[in-house]
Design a protein around this motif. Structure first.
Motif, PDB file in Angstrom:
ATOM      1  N   MET A  42      -3.839   4.120   4.541  1.00  0.00           N
ATOM      2  CA  MET A  42      -4.013   2.659   4.519  1.00  0.00           C
ATOM      3  C   MET A  42      -2.747   1.996   3.980  1.00  0.00           C
ATOM      4  SD  MET A  42      -7.110   0.517   2.854  1.00  0.00           S
ATOM      5  CE  MET A  42      -8.398   1.059   3.936  1.00  0.00           C
ATOM      6  N   THR A  43      -2.334   0.944   4.678  1.00  0.00           N
ATOM      7  CA  THR A  43      -1.084   0.304   4.259  1.00  0.00           C
ATOM      8  C   THR A  43      -1.343  -0.692   3.134  1.00  0.00           C
ATOM      9  OG1 THR A  43      -1.355  -1.419   5.890  1.00  0.00           O
ATOM     10  CG2 THR A  43      -0.104   0.492   6.566  1.00  0.00           C
ATOM     11  N   TRP A  44      -0.291  -1.081   2.535  1.00  0.00           N
ATOM     12  CA  TRP A  44      -0.333  -2.004   1.395  1.00  0.00           C
ATOM     13  C   TRP A  44      -0.966  -3.340   1.805  1.00  0.00           C
ATOM     14  CZ3 TRP A  44      -0.306  -3.609  -3.322  1.00  0.00           C
ATOM     15  CH2 TRP A  44       0.198  -4.865  -3.658  1.00  0.00           C
ATOM     16  N   THR A  45      -0.625  -3.813   3.008  1.00  0.00           N
ATOM     17  CA  THR A  45      -1.113  -5.125   3.418  1.00  0.00           C
ATOM     18  C   THR A  45      -2.620  -5.148   3.625  1.00  0.00           C
ATOM     19  OG1 THR A  45      -0.478  -4.483   5.633  1.00  0.00           O
ATOM     20  CG2 THR A  45       0.984  -6.013   4.490  1.00  0.00           C
ATOM     21  N   LYS A  46      -3.203  -3.966   3.903  1.00  0.00           N
ATOM     22  CA  LYS A  46      -4.642  -3.940   4.147  1.00  0.00           C
ATOM     23  C   LYS A  46      -5.442  -4.027   2.859  1.00  0.00           C
ATOM     24  CE  LYS A  46      -5.337  -2.493   8.726  1.00  0.00           C
ATOM     25  NZ  LYS A  46      -4.866  -1.183   9.181  1.00  0.00           N
ATOM     26  N   LEU A  47      -4.780  -3.786   1.723  1.00  0.00           N
ATOM     27  CA  LEU A  47      -5.496  -3.838   0.452  1.00  0.00           C
ATOM     28  C   LEU A  47      -5.934  -5.269   0.161  1.00  0.00           C
ATOM     29  CD1 LEU A  47      -3.230  -1.562  -1.755  1.00  0.00           C
ATOM     30  CD2 LEU A  47      -5.367  -0.978  -0.618  1.00  0.00           C
ATOM     31  N   ASP A  48      -7.091  -5.360  -0.488  1.00  0.00           N
ATOM     32  CA  ASP A  48      -7.583  -6.683  -0.856  1.00  0.00           C
ATOM     33  C   ASP A  48      -6.931  -7.094  -2.170  1.00  0.00           C
ATOM     34  OD1 ASP A  48     -10.554  -8.359  -0.314  1.00  0.00           O
ATOM     35  OD2 ASP A  48      -9.212  -8.809  -1.989  1.00  0.00           O
TER      36      ASP A  48
ATOM     37  N   ALA B 196     -12.868  -0.467  -6.029  1.00  0.00           N
ATOM     38  CA  ALA B 196     -13.624  -0.130  -4.822  1.00  0.00           C
ATOM     39  C   ALA B 196     -13.345  -1.148  -3.721  1.00  0.00           C
ATOM     40  CB  ALA B 196     -15.124  -0.085  -5.132  1.00  0.00           C
ATOM     41  N   PHE B 197     -13.460  -2.414  -4.065  1.00  0.00           N
ATOM     42  CA  PHE B 197     -13.300  -3.441  -3.026  1.00  0.00           C
ATOM     43  C   PHE B 197     -11.839  -3.620  -2.614  1.00  0.00           C
ATOM     44  CE2 PHE B 197     -17.580  -4.857  -4.343  1.00  0.00           C
ATOM     45  CZ  PHE B 197     -18.163  -4.831  -3.085  1.00  0.00           C
ATOM     46  N   THR B 198     -10.912  -3.176  -3.496  1.00  0.00           N
ATOM     47  CA  THR B 198      -9.515  -3.199  -3.081  1.00  0.00           C
ATOM     48  C   THR B 198      -9.345  -2.327  -1.855  1.00  0.00           C
ATOM     49  OG1 THR B 198      -8.865  -3.475  -5.367  1.00  0.00           O
ATOM     50  CG2 THR B 198      -7.151  -2.791  -3.830  1.00  0.00           C
ATOM     51  N   TRP B 199     -10.050  -1.193  -1.860  1.00  0.00           N
ATOM     52  CA  TRP B 199      -9.964  -0.282  -0.716  1.00  0.00           C
ATOM     53  C   TRP B 199     -10.838  -0.720   0.443  1.00  0.00           C
ATOM     54  CZ3 TRP B 199      -6.273   2.960   0.106  1.00  0.00           C
ATOM     55  CH2 TRP B 199      -5.539   3.433  -0.989  1.00  0.00           C
TER      56      TRP B 199
END
Ligand SMILES: Nc1ncnc2c1ncn2[C@@H]1O[C@H](COP(=O)(O)OP(=O)(O)OP(=O)(O)O)[C@@H](O)[C@H]1O
Ligand SMILES: [Mg+2]
Lengths: 385, 275
Positions: free
Chosen positions: A1-7, A58-61
């Motif tokens: 998962m890329t950095w930009t996809k993180l919440d 958790a929600f960051t991912w």
């Protein structure tokens, strides 16, 4: 998962909550030289912080994709807010909040922001669900602002004379309902409503008369602009001299304030009907009154309601300010000026809250009637598509 | 001329020869900041009862102005005009006009039905009668079922039909239509033309109709008035004798093409005069 996809909001929430666990919760008491409180002594608070760390990571991912996720986040935030308040008041942190406490508030802020954001972007064809979402967003935002106000004021120990916390204002409000009701009756029911009706009503009728007389249309409107620029501070004492201390003088001030916005808007509105529509009425040999009622007044309604909305706020301000210049011993403006003198700032704020409630309700009522009466207008009907 | 024919002619006289619009040497000059605009000059025209008269001509030649003069929305600066023997103003007071503008001009705060009953309301006709007549008028333009809708909920063509229904709802002596189908596509236009013809055949109304389209003018009219610009005047009046119950098929007949050709020639002549 890329950095930009993180919440990113959840990431901020997780990091802030983690740091909050590390930094001291509260400052040092000047008398004892000891820290006021420790996270370890307050299980509820510790749980809330841990929850924030876990849910944040958790929600960051996972991302906050659905309304359900938004609700979960908001639920965690609500629990956190409750624990923060409890820490302030039950564990004596009020006035001694330390970096740990503020970091926790930052974490909650990130959660609330993200949660409200998700719900605000909720679109559904189901009307009740959509209405619910439209209702939750401003309420959640308002409650959050009150919470921040409460926490900042008591966390930093701001003196009550400067700014009391909302809980104190609320308490005051609930305990003085009879005084507030009497003030409301005096200022709003007697002065504002009668002044508003008289001012708007007479301006409406004068506007129709002015519209028929071209030289009045030219001469009266510049004069109107001058009168509406008159400071109420100057007019109010004169009105008190003319009409006495009671509500009549306040109504007179309101009439002066509301008259010209209504006049100018109505005169403009009466000219809003298109040339084509006027020609149409002419081909039916429609008389002056028939054209007025069937074409020009309906076409003027959006303008008239605009003035009614402007005036609903002006009227309340006018009444309150006018009461500073002499009044019987009741009324919202009177209460504000006397309680300020007695340093009863919470009572002043309770009156301000009452004024805000009354003003919003008044404006809302006018806006609601506008919606019903001019539902044909493009600014309302586009929303239905 | 045989005796029979003479008798026939005499018998027909009162029915067909009553002039609804009588215009003599009419002219209209607009005074503007940039000097006078000669919108109409030396217009002579008679519209008889039951006529369907089309006005065709290039943009700015005064078609709308002429219709507005007839309807007393504009005052002529010279010449004479009478409607049913009285001035346009008196005719307007007697509610002689059903005017369909280029745009639908429906009142947005009224439902379609209430838009159609607007003239009846102004004429103080009873409620039941109003509703009944609105129903009839809406049926004529095939809009029954849309009574309770509001104008913005209808397509452009439907709105224009509603405005026609409004002009039909009261029994106007003269139907004035200013490019009513100008903004519509060919197919809708053909359809509305057919409906309009049927309506004309059924009600025997007198119609003055402005258009930019030669086929439309030839197809609909009993009389075509070709106009030229600057100053706006009439350069040709063409009578057609297609039956009232004509269909779109007549557009392929040689007769039709011949008339269309004559209209085109007239328009071209008007243009060359202009240069
Ligand atoms: N109120 C007015 N004041 C000044 N000039 C006008 C006015 N109304 C129309 N005119 C002018 O009169 C002339 C005829 O206008 P009119 O609207 O009758 O043309 P038209 O034949 O209907 O054109 P179109 O086919 O484009 O609708 C134009 O040159 C126009 O500029
Ligand atoms: Mg035109």
């Amino acid at each position: 998962m890329t950095w930009t996809k993180l919440d990113k909001f959840c990431l901020v929430a997780a990091i802030a909550a983690l740091l909050a666990l590390i930094f001291p919760l509260a400052g040092v008491d000047g008398d004892t030289g000891k820290q006021v409180a420790f996270v370890g002594d307050i299980p509820g608070f510790a749980v809330a912080m841990a929850l924030c760390v876990i849910a944040g990571s958790a929600f960051t991912w996972l991302g906050v994709g659905s309304v359900t996720a938004g609700m979960v986040i908001l639920a965690i935030a609500v629990f956190g807010c409750w624990q923060a308040i409890s820490v302030l008041y039950d564990y004596g942190v009020a006035g001694y909040a330390g970096p740990g406490f503020w970091l926790f508030i930052v974490s909650l802020w990130a959660f609330v922001w993200r949660g409200i954001d998700v719900i605000a972007n909720f679109h559904s064809l189901d009307r009740t669900k959509q209405h619910l979402a439209n209702f939750v967003v401003p309420v959640a935002f308002g409650v959050w602002l009150l919470f921040v106000w409460e926490v900042v004021v008591s966390g930093f120990g701001v003196p009550q004379v400067l700014l009391p916390p909302p809980s104190m204002i609320g308490e005051r409000f609930v305990n003085s309902t009879d005084i507030l009701a009497a003030d409301f009756h005096q200022t709003f029911v007697k002065a504002v409503l009668s002044g508003y009706v008289m001012g708007c009503g007479s301006a409406f009728i004068v506007a129709i008369a002015v519209d028929r007389v071209p030289f009045l249309k030219r001469g009266l409107l510049p004069l109107g602009n001058m009168v509406s620029a008159l400071p109420i501070i100057g007019v109010a004492p004169i009105m008190v001299m003319w009409f006495g201390f009671d509500w009549q003088s306040k109504a007179a001030v309101i009439v002066i304030m509301t008259f010209f916005p209504m006049l100018v808007n109505t005169v403009t509105g009466l000219n809003a009907a298109g040339k084509l529509e006027k020609d149409l009425m002419a081909t039916y040999a429609s008389g002056y009154w028939s054209t007025l009622f069937r074409l020009r007044l309906p076409a003027a309604m959006p303008f008239v309601f605009n003035a009614l909305k402007i005036n609903s706020t002006l009227a309340l301000i006018g009444a309150i300010v006018a009461e500073f210049f002499g009044t019987p011993i009741v009324g919202m403006g009177f209460r504000i000026s006397t309680e300020v003198g007695r340093m009863n700032i919470d009572m002043v704020w309770a009156e301000i809250a009452l004024a805000a409630l009354a003003g919003t309700a008044f404006y809302g009522a006018v806006a609601y009637i506008e919606r019903k009466a001019t539902s044909w207008h493009p600014s309302f009907r586009v929303r239905r598509h | 001329m045989t005796l029979k024919q003479v008798v026939n002619n005499v018998a027909e006289m009162p029915a067909s020869k009553k002039a609804v619009v009588d215009i003599k040497k009419l002219s209209l000059t607009f005074q503007t900041a940039d000097g006078p605009v000669y919108a109409l000059s030396d217009v002579d025209l008679t519209i008889e009862e039951g006529d369907f008269v089309s006005f065709i001509g290039p943009s700015g030649c005064g078609k709308t102005t002429l219709l507005r003069v007839i309807a007393d929305l504009e005052q002529a600066t010279g010449g004479e005009i009478s409607i049913n023997g009285v001035t346009p103003h008196e005719a307007r007071e007697k509610r002689a006009y059903g005017y369909v503008f280029q745009a639908p001009a429906l009142l947005p705060w009224r439902s379609i039905e209430r838009n159609v009953t607007l003239p009846l309301e102004i004429m103080e006709i009873s409620k039941e009668e109003r509703v009944k007549r609105a129903q009839e008028a809406l049926k004529l333009v095939e809009l029954n079922g849309f009574e309770k809708k509001f104008p913005w909920q209808l397509s452009g063509g439907m709105q224009q039909r509603a405005s026609i229904a409004r002009a039909l709802s009261f029994d106007a002596d003269l139907l004035l239509m200013d490019e009513p189908f100008g903004a519509l596509d060919e197919i809708v236009r053909d359809h509305l033309n057919e409906q309009l013809l049927k309506l004309w055949a059924r009600t025997n109304k007198t119609v003055a109709f402005v258009t930019h389209s030669i086929p439309e003018a030839v197809y609909l009219s009993s009389k075509i008035v070709v106009m030229s610009p600057r100053p706006g005047r009439i350069i040709d009046v063409i009578e057609t004798d297609f039956p009232k119950d004509r269909t779109l098929d007549i557009r392929e007949t040689p007769e039709f093409l011949e008339i269309a050709h004559r209209v085109r020639e007239g328009l071209r002549a008007g243009h060359s005069n202009d240069e």
